[in-house]
Design a protein around this motif. Structure first.
Motif, short mmCIF file in Angstrom:
data_model
loop_
_atom_site.label_atom_id
_atom_site.label_comp_id
_atom_site.label_asym_id
_atom_site.label_seq_id
_atom_site.Cartn_x
_atom_site.Cartn_y
_atom_site.Cartn_z
N ALA A 58 0.85 -1.20 0.00
CA ALA A 58 0.00 0.00 0.00
C ALA A 58 0.88 1.24 0.00
CB ALA A 58 -0.94 -0.01 1.20
N GLU A 59 1.87 1.25 0.87
CA GLU A 59 2.78 2.39 0.96
C GLU A 59 3.53 2.62 -0.36
OE1 GLU A 59 6.66 3.84 3.56
OE2 GLU A 59 5.54 2.09 4.23
N GLU A 60 4.00 1.53 -0.97
CA GLU A 60 4.73 1.66 -2.24
C GLU A 60 3.86 2.27 -3.32
OE1 GLU A 60 6.13 -2.31 -3.01
OE2 GLU A 60 7.41 -2.30 -1.23
N GLU A 64 4.05 5.99 -5.28
CA GLU A 64 4.00 6.18 -6.73
C GLU A 64 2.91 7.18 -7.13
OE1 GLU A 64 5.95 5.18 -9.27
OE2 GLU A 64 7.28 4.39 -7.72
N VAL A 65 1.75 7.08 -6.50
CA VAL A 65 0.67 8.04 -6.78
C VAL A 65 1.14 9.45 -6.46
CG1 VAL A 65 -1.62 8.84 -6.04
CG2 VAL A 65 -1.24 6.41 -6.48
N LEU A 66 1.75 9.63 -5.30
CA LEU A 66 2.18 10.97 -4.89
C LEU A 66 3.34 11.49 -5.73
CD1 LEU A 66 1.76 10.55 -1.05
CD2 LEU A 66 0.37 11.94 -2.61
N THR A 67 4.14 10.61 -6.28
CA THR A 67 5.20 11.04 -7.20
C THR A 67 4.58 11.62 -8.47
OG1 THR A 67 6.76 9.42 -6.34
CG2 THR A 67 7.16 10.23 -8.58
N ARG A 68 3.51 10.98 -8.94
CA ARG A 68 2.84 11.42 -10.17
C ARG A 68 1.88 12.58 -9.94
NH1 ARG A 68 4.26 6.21 -10.84
NH2 ARG A 68 4.69 5.42 -12.92
N GLU A 69 1.20 12.57 -8.78
CA GLU A 69 0.19 13.58 -8.45
C GLU A 69 0.39 14.07 -7.02
OE1 GLU A 69 -2.27 14.97 -10.29
OE2 GLU A 69 -1.71 13.82 -12.07
N PRO A 70 1.35 14.96 -6.79
CA PRO A 70 1.65 15.38 -5.42
C PRO A 70 0.51 16.16 -4.75
CG PRO A 70 3.04 16.53 -7.01
CD PRO A 70 2.27 15.51 -7.76
N MET A 78 -4.40 8.64 2.81
CA MET A 78 -4.18 7.19 2.88
C MET A 78 -2.75 6.86 3.30
SD MET A 78 -6.96 5.60 2.45
CE MET A 78 -6.16 4.01 2.56
N MET A 79 -1.80 7.67 2.84
CA MET A 79 -0.40 7.45 3.25
C MET A 79 -0.28 7.67 4.76
SD MET A 79 2.69 6.59 2.39
CE MET A 79 3.25 6.98 0.74
N ALA A 80 -0.92 8.71 5.28
CA ALA A 80 -0.88 8.96 6.73
C ALA A 80 -1.46 7.77 7.47
CB ALA A 80 -1.64 10.23 7.06
N ARG A 81 -2.60 7.28 7.03
CA ARG A 81 -3.24 6.14 7.71
C ARG A 81 -2.38 4.89 7.62
NH1 ARG A 81 -9.52 6.91 5.75
NH2 ARG A 81 -9.95 8.72 7.05
N THR A 82 -1.77 4.68 6.47
CA THR A 82 -0.91 3.51 6.28
C THR A 82 0.29 3.58 7.22
OG1 THR A 82 -1.61 3.31 3.97
CG2 THR A 82 0.47 2.25 4.57
N ALA A 92 3.69 10.17 9.47
CA ALA A 92 2.30 10.36 9.05
C ALA A 92 1.86 11.82 9.18
CB ALA A 92 1.38 9.46 9.88
N VAL A 93 2.41 12.52 10.16
CA VAL A 93 1.99 13.91 10.41
C VAL A 93 2.16 14.77 9.16
CG1 VAL A 93 2.61 16.00 11.71
CG2 VAL A 93 2.40 13.81 12.89
N LYS A 94 3.25 14.62 8.47
CA LYS A 94 3.51 15.40 7.25
C LYS A 94 2.38 15.21 6.24
CE LYS A 94 6.25 14.72 3.18
NZ LYS A 94 7.38 14.02 2.58
N HIS A 95 1.97 13.99 6.04
CA HIS A 95 0.93 13.71 5.05
C HIS A 95 -0.44 14.22 5.50
CE1 HIS A 95 3.53 11.61 2.30
NE2 HIS A 95 4.10 11.04 3.37
#
Length: 114
Positions: A58-60, A64-70, A78-82, A92-95
């Protein structure tokens, strides 16, 4: 080949909606492999991994999603929750902050309770 991709995506979406997340993964993984730049399908696959408690994949995929669509706020959320499910709260705080800033919704700053 496009018809097969559409069929696999539709099947993956159906599995996801039925909460058969492992089935969704099986259907969506080949679609993402064929069309790696399709952010929407990759995000759905990441969500299926998350709900299956397969947090590293999920994190990987979220990365990739955030690399393409920051500016994809939901991917940040979802990254924070993961990361939180992996007890990586500081990361997680950053996200959470980015998701809140992108949406103007300060409620997103609060950790998700499962």
């Amino acid at each position: 080949m496009e018809d097969m991709r559409a069929l696999s995506y539709g099947l993956g979406r159906q599995y996801f909606e039925e909460k058969d997340y492992r089935g969704a993964i099986r259907a969506l993984r080949p679609v993402v492999e064929e069309t790696p730049d399709d952010v929407g399908t990759r995000l759905l696959l990441a969500r299926a991994y998350y709900h299956s408690a397969l947090l590293k994949p999920a994190e990987e995929h979220l990365h990739e999603v955030l690399t393409r669509e920051p500016t994809e706020y939901y991917a940040h959320l979802m990254m924070a929750r993961t990361l939180e499910r992996q007890s990586r709260h500081d990361e997680a705080v950053k996200h959470r902050r980015i998701a809140a800033a992108l949406t103007g919704n300060d409620e997103l700053l609060q950790p998700h309770r499962v």
